[in-house]
Design an enzyme around this catalytic site. Structure first.
Site, PDB file in Angstrom:
ATOM      1  N   HIS A 326       4.628  -4.134   2.965  1.00  0.00           N
ATOM      2  CA  HIS A 326       3.260  -4.208   2.487  1.00  0.00           C
ATOM      3  C   HIS A 326       3.001  -3.005   1.594  1.00  0.00           C
ATOM      4  O   HIS A 326       3.085  -1.864   2.036  1.00  0.00           O
ATOM      5  CB  HIS A 326       2.316  -4.204   3.696  1.00  0.00           C
ATOM      6  CG  HIS A 326       0.905  -4.585   3.385  1.00  0.00           C
ATOM      7  ND1 HIS A 326       0.029  -3.751   2.739  1.00  0.00           N
ATOM      8  CD2 HIS A 326       0.206  -5.721   3.635  1.00  0.00           C
ATOM      9  CE1 HIS A 326      -1.143  -4.353   2.618  1.00  0.00           C
ATOM     10  NE2 HIS A 326      -1.053  -5.549   3.157  1.00  0.00           N
ATOM     11  N   HIS A 369      -4.491   0.141  10.707  1.00  0.00           N
ATOM     12  CA  HIS A 369      -4.351   1.456  10.083  1.00  0.00           C
ATOM     13  C   HIS A 369      -5.561   2.334  10.355  1.00  0.00           C
ATOM     14  O   HIS A 369      -6.630   1.865  10.741  1.00  0.00           O
ATOM     15  CB  HIS A 369      -4.131   1.315   8.571  1.00  0.00           C
ATOM     16  CG  HIS A 369      -5.160   0.459   7.884  1.00  0.00           C
ATOM     17  ND1 HIS A 369      -5.185  -0.906   7.976  1.00  0.00           N
ATOM     18  CD2 HIS A 369      -6.203   0.780   7.083  1.00  0.00           C
ATOM     19  CE1 HIS A 369      -6.180  -1.400   7.268  1.00  0.00           C
ATOM     20  NE2 HIS A 369      -6.828  -0.391   6.725  1.00  0.00           N
ATOM     21  N   GLU A 375     -13.943   4.201   3.117  1.00  0.00           N
ATOM     22  CA  GLU A 375     -13.765   2.950   2.382  1.00  0.00           C
ATOM     23  C   GLU A 375     -15.047   2.123   2.422  1.00  0.00           C
ATOM     24  O   GLU A 375     -15.556   1.797   3.500  1.00  0.00           O
ATOM     25  CB  GLU A 375     -12.624   2.122   2.996  1.00  0.00           C
ATOM     26  CG  GLU A 375     -11.287   2.831   3.012  1.00  0.00           C
ATOM     27  CD  GLU A 375     -10.223   2.039   3.768  1.00  0.00           C
ATOM     28  OE1 GLU A 375     -10.579   1.035   4.416  1.00  0.00           O
ATOM     29  OE2 GLU A 375      -9.042   2.415   3.709  1.00  0.00           O
ATOM     30  N   HIS A 405      -8.924   0.342  12.229  1.00  0.00           N
ATOM     31  CA  HIS A 405      -9.396  -0.989  11.870  1.00  0.00           C
ATOM     32  C   HIS A 405      -8.239  -1.880  11.447  1.00  0.00           C
ATOM     33  O   HIS A 405      -7.131  -1.425  11.175  1.00  0.00           O
ATOM     34  CB  HIS A 405     -10.471  -0.934  10.778  1.00  0.00           C
ATOM     35  CG  HIS A 405     -10.068  -0.240   9.513  1.00  0.00           C
ATOM     36  ND1 HIS A 405      -9.934   1.125   9.411  1.00  0.00           N
ATOM     37  CD2 HIS A 405      -9.768  -0.716   8.286  1.00  0.00           C
ATOM     38  CE1 HIS A 405      -9.587   1.464   8.180  1.00  0.00           C
ATOM     39  NE2 HIS A 405      -9.477   0.358   7.480  1.00  0.00           N
TER      40      HIS A 405
END
Length: 653
Positions: A326, A369, A375, A405
């Protein structure tokens, strides 16, 4: 040869996989009425009437048509050439010709002091989600100067360092009213409705899926396009920094947001220049107005590199992994603003749009993560990249730095199973943006309560029940954990003699004891007793069995326990018998070790007892241990020794 499939024309930009699906011959969408100049980082120039720009100089004695020369500087005069920004303007009336400053009342909620001493701002320690921010009521007329609301930020424009997030919701145009932000640069991202933006350098048409950057000090007027009755969008403001293209590193010279796709306006003036105007200035987060009797949009010509610009997010050339794993979200950065820390940006503006996902043998969804960045995520249209079905266009979500989250939908259950992944188009028919910052965001009263659309518990905690602890319920994992306990004790016994003696002087001069004697006593041969253990040539005499860590019962583990019980009743006696101790092996006279340092006891062999902890098999002369004594090699040892605390000097092994 595969069958030929002709590419179909796409006319709706929000349904396009990429801008090229529109098959346009011009760099704009079909409904954009304006012409532009292309190219990031250029010193552009434009003139409404050819021949107006002075040739070979900036400030001639007389400018054609009696125009006035006016300059605007964005950087210090002596800034290095690569960071020196200014524009020369040739206009009908200078900006200095006005009738003074006046206080104004506004319906906007603007907060720019994001310092901890400001009691009007606060952190959001938990995840948060906002339903679509409320649009103005039909009964009230709200233009840009009245419809601007600060959500969050960090820093303060007074010290030229920081960032602020806003939403705007408007239902009317700025009628003979302009706006000028003297604090920082606005990055405007339209979400609902088309905007007809008038700037001093020319016209910009902005619609959902496009962004526009207006530098500090530039005057502009935001009007609704003819087909738009209400508009909403997001603004990111940076102080003491500017928006730049990110470096591409090994990607080379092309990719992400390509420089040629940034569009700059051409010179344009108002039809009527002799009417009253109000210029609303934002200075240190406060609004005050300038009154004047002429239009601020009267530039007949200009040249420079302080010029507003726009970019269509559907043109983004995304990059991704073509083999495994990813890719970090930084690969989706459209623009970045540097901070004083050379390795941590003040802000990144990120794109999450349609793209191919082809990674093999990889969990493709975002892994769980705890990123260090703050963010803020917002959906412009479609079914956005949010964590719940309530993440809708016009709303937002927030995760603070190091906040854990990740997703919980059924795709996570499927993605964790071994399977052969196929190339697929993902995130189609939608566009999501993210503002990411290295700074801690403080949130305004409007964001926390005033807007009325916040949900401070971003996720229902019960959703995590779909992701149980499989490790503790795995019999093999528990079997190996038991073996690790035995193996660690054996390893400590093997290493213990290395930390005694070898010096001619000092506390470690003795070959039988030293500064580590007490901590190594349970593992060394000799007469010393620690915690009830005898450390001679005899086996360790355990006084009690350590507590076992039981796994959460599952149907499989219950069945295994039944089989284990039957096996133990058959193969092992129920009464505890003393383990026969092997005779001590005498060392030959020629190789006799100093007293207290005889050879370490041999490492026990491990034999597997089905469904239970492994038994310790003593040297050949010893009888098998009883079923309930299979871990007696660890009996009486300190708990911290069992879990692997180092016996070495200065740290863990």
């Amino acid at each position: 040869m595969p069958a030929f499939k002709e590419r179909q024309l796409v006319t709706d930009p929000q349904k396009a996989f990429h801008f090229t699906d529109l098959q346009r011959l011009k760099p704009t969408r079909a409904n954009d009425p304006y012409e532009y100049q292309a190219g990031w980082g250029n010193r552009h120039q434009s003139e409404l009437i050819p021949g107006t720009l002075p040739v070979a100089q900036n400030n001639p004695q007389e400018v054609r048509f009696g125009l006035y020369t006016e300059g605007i500087t964005y950087s210090a005069f002596a800034a290095p050439r690569h960071s020196n920004f200014s524009t020369y303007m040739y206009r009908a009336r200078p900006a200095a010709a006005h009738n003074g400053y006046v206080d104004i009342e506004t319906k906007s909620n603007i907060q720019n002091c994001f310092l901890s001493i400001n009691s009007k701002v606060a952190t959001l320690p938990e995840q948060a989600e906002w339903h679509p921010f409320p649009l103005p009521k039909d009964s009230e007329k709200i233009d840009f100067a009245d419809g601007l609301h600060t959500l969050a930020g960090s820093g303060d424009p007074n010290i030229k360092e920081g960032i602020a997030l806003y939403v705007y919701m408007i239902n009317t145009s700025m009628d003979q009213r302009a706006f000028c932000n003297t604090d920082g640069d606005f990055l405007i991202c339209a979400q609902l409705g088309n905007l007809d933006i008038k700037t001093e350098m020319g016209m910009i048409f902005l619609q959902p899926g496009e962004i526009c950057v207006i530098q500090r000090g530039i005057r502009f007027c935001i009007n609704l396009a003819p087909d738009t009755k209400v508009a909403r969008g997001y603004i990111t403001e940076v102080w003491g920094s500017m928006w730049e293209l990110p470096d591409l590193g090994p990607l080379g010279g092309h990719g992400l947001a390509n420089p040629r796709d940034f569009l700059y306006p051409v010179a344009a003036i108002d039809d009527d220049l002799h009417v009253d105007w109000q210029i609303v200035n934002k200075t240190n987060g406060h609004l005050i107005a300038i009154q004047q009797d002429h239009s601020p949009f009267d530039l007949v010509a200009w040249h420079g590199n302080v010029v507003p610009y726009k970019y269509d997010l559907t043109k983004f050339s995304s990059q991704n992994s073509t083999s495994i794993d990813h890719t970090d979200p930084s690969i989706f950065t459209v623009l970045t603003a540097k901070s004083r820390d050379p390795v941590s940006p003040l802000a990144d503006f990120l794109w999450f749009g349609p793209r191919w996902d082809v990674a093999s043998n990889t969990f493709r969804l975002p892994y769980f993560h705890r990123n260090s960045a703050s963010e803020f995520l917002a959906c412009l249209y479609g079914q956005g990249l949010g964590r719940s079905d309530e993440f809708l266009p016009g709303g937002g979500s927030f995760e603070g730095g190091h906040t854990p989250h990740g997703g919980f939908h059924e795709g996570y259950q499927h993605g964790m199973r071994l399977h052969e992944g196929q190339p697929e188009k993902i995130l189609t028919d939608q566009l999501t943006i993210m503002v990411e910052s290295s700074r801690l965001f403080l949130w305004t009263e409007y964001a926390r309560t005033g807007c009325g659309t916040i949900s401070t518990q971003g996720t229902d905690y019960k959703v995590w029940d779909a992701l149980p602890d499989r490790f503790s319920a795995n019999p093999k994992a528990q079997e190996l954990l038991a073996r690790l306990q035995v193996d660690k004790i054996a390893e400590k016994k093997r290493l213990a003699p290395y930390y005694i003696g070898g010096f001619l002087h000092g506390a470690n001069a003795s070959d039988t004891e030293g500064v580590h004697s007490e901590e190594l006593a349970p593992y060394l041969n000799g007469a010393a007793k620690t915690n009830g253990l005898t450390n001679g040539n005899k086996a360790i005499e355990a006084t009690k069995e350590p507590e076992k860590v039981e796994a959460a019962p599952t149907p499989e583990s219950i069945e295994v326990a039944k089989e284990t019980k039957a096996t133990n009743e058959t193969e092992f006696p129920t009464t505890q018998e003393a383990v026969e101790e092997p005779e001590a092996v005498k060392e030959p006279e020629t190789t006799k070790e100093p007293e207290g340092l005889q050879e370490a006891e041999p490492v026990p062999e491990v034999t597997k007892v089905p469904g239970a902890f492994e038994a310790v098999k003593e040297p050949e002369k010893a009888e098998p241990a009883a079923g309930n004594e299979i871990l007696q090699a660890t009996n009486g040892l300190p708990t911290n020794e069992i879990v692997g605390t180092s016996i070495g000097v200065g740290g863990e092994h």
